[in-house]
Design a protein around this motif. Sequence first.
Motif, short mmCIF file in Angstrom:
data_model
loop_
_atom_site.label_atom_id
_atom_site.label_comp_id
_atom_site.label_asym_id
_atom_site.label_seq_id
_atom_site.Cartn_x
_atom_site.Cartn_y
_atom_site.Cartn_z
N ARG A 56 0.68 -1.18 0.09
CA ARG A 56 -0.03 -0.01 0.01
C ARG A 56 0.90 1.41 -0.05
NH1 ARG A 56 -4.67 -0.46 -1.82
NH2 ARG A 56 -5.00 1.66 -0.91
N TYR A 57 2.26 1.21 -0.08
CA TYR A 57 3.20 2.39 0.16
C TYR A 57 3.41 2.81 -1.32
CZ TYR A 57 4.29 1.03 5.09
OH TYR A 57 4.09 0.79 6.23
N PRO A 58 3.33 4.23 -1.54
CA PRO A 58 4.14 4.50 -2.46
C PRO A 58 5.40 4.64 -2.44
CG PRO A 58 3.08 6.45 -1.12
CD PRO A 58 2.54 5.15 -0.67
N MET A 59 6.18 4.40 -3.46
CA MET A 59 7.66 4.25 -3.28
C MET A 59 8.48 5.18 -4.23
SD MET A 59 8.05 1.69 -1.02
CE MET A 59 9.73 1.18 -1.44
N GLY A 60 9.85 5.55 -3.86
CA GLY A 60 10.62 6.32 -4.83
C GLY A 60 12.03 6.07 -4.68
N ASN A 106 3.08 4.89 -7.44
CA ASN A 106 1.97 4.80 -6.51
C ASN A 106 1.82 3.27 -5.98
OD1 ASN A 106 0.44 3.72 -8.63
ND2 ASN A 106 -1.41 4.71 -7.88
N TRP A 107 0.92 2.99 -4.86
CA TRP A 107 0.91 1.69 -4.68
C TRP A 107 0.44 0.58 -5.69
CZ3 TRP A 107 -3.07 -1.57 -4.52
CH2 TRP A 107 -4.39 -1.28 -4.99
N LYS A 144 6.70 5.49 1.76
CA LYS A 144 5.72 6.34 2.52
C LYS A 144 4.83 5.74 3.12
CE LYS A 144 3.24 10.72 2.76
NZ LYS A 144 3.50 11.15 3.97
N ASP A 145 4.48 5.66 4.45
CA ASP A 145 3.48 5.16 5.21
C ASP A 145 2.22 5.85 4.95
OD1 ASP A 145 3.09 4.23 8.60
OD2 ASP A 145 1.85 3.72 6.76
N TYR A 146 1.53 5.44 3.95
CA TYR A 146 0.49 6.22 3.33
C TYR A 146 -0.61 5.38 2.58
CZ TYR A 146 -2.06 9.24 -0.01
OH TYR A 146 -3.03 10.10 -0.73
N ARG A 147 -1.88 5.29 2.85
CA ARG A 147 -2.90 4.51 2.16
C ARG A 147 -3.54 5.30 1.34
NH1 ARG A 147 0.01 2.09 5.09
NH2 ARG A 147 -0.51 0.44 6.59
N GLY A 148 -3.18 5.54 0.14
CA GLY A 148 -4.00 6.43 -1.00
C GLY A 148 -3.25 6.23 -2.17
N SER A 149 -3.78 7.11 -3.22
CA SER A 149 -3.48 6.44 -4.59
C SER A 149 -2.31 7.32 -5.34
CB SER A 149 -4.42 6.84 -5.60
OG SER A 149 -5.09 8.09 -5.45
#
Length: 125
Positions: A30-34, A51-52, A98-103
């Motif tokens: 679920r994490y976006p990555m970079g 994005n995830w 990033k610990d984020y639950r989104g798109s």
Amino acid sequence: VQLQASGGGLVQAGGSLRLSCAASGRAFSRYPMGWFRQAPGKEREFVAAINWSGVSTSYADSVKGRFTISRDNAKNTVYLQMNSLKPEDTAVYYCAGKDYRGSYYYTDLHKYDYWGQGTQVTVSS
């Protein structure tokens, strides 16, 4: 979450490398990555983000058309395929999550919560 980057090395200009970033933890999917990079004497800079789901990506202008970011959530891994490498691509490459639950994806390094240890990429002319 722990991130482990690998795949760096020494390559001639025009060559290719594929970096991998393996993540621990079930939440990775679920994490976006970079991917970011830092050359000697320079600040860390954005390279690519995803994005995830892998549907949305973003690239720095300097790598657009040469690098491709992708992910395999089943393997908890994000990749950076680097083609047509140039000497100016020489840097330590870092993956980040990033610990984020989104798109969304993120291009600002300050938004990221987790960082890998970095892998050295050296491109000779």
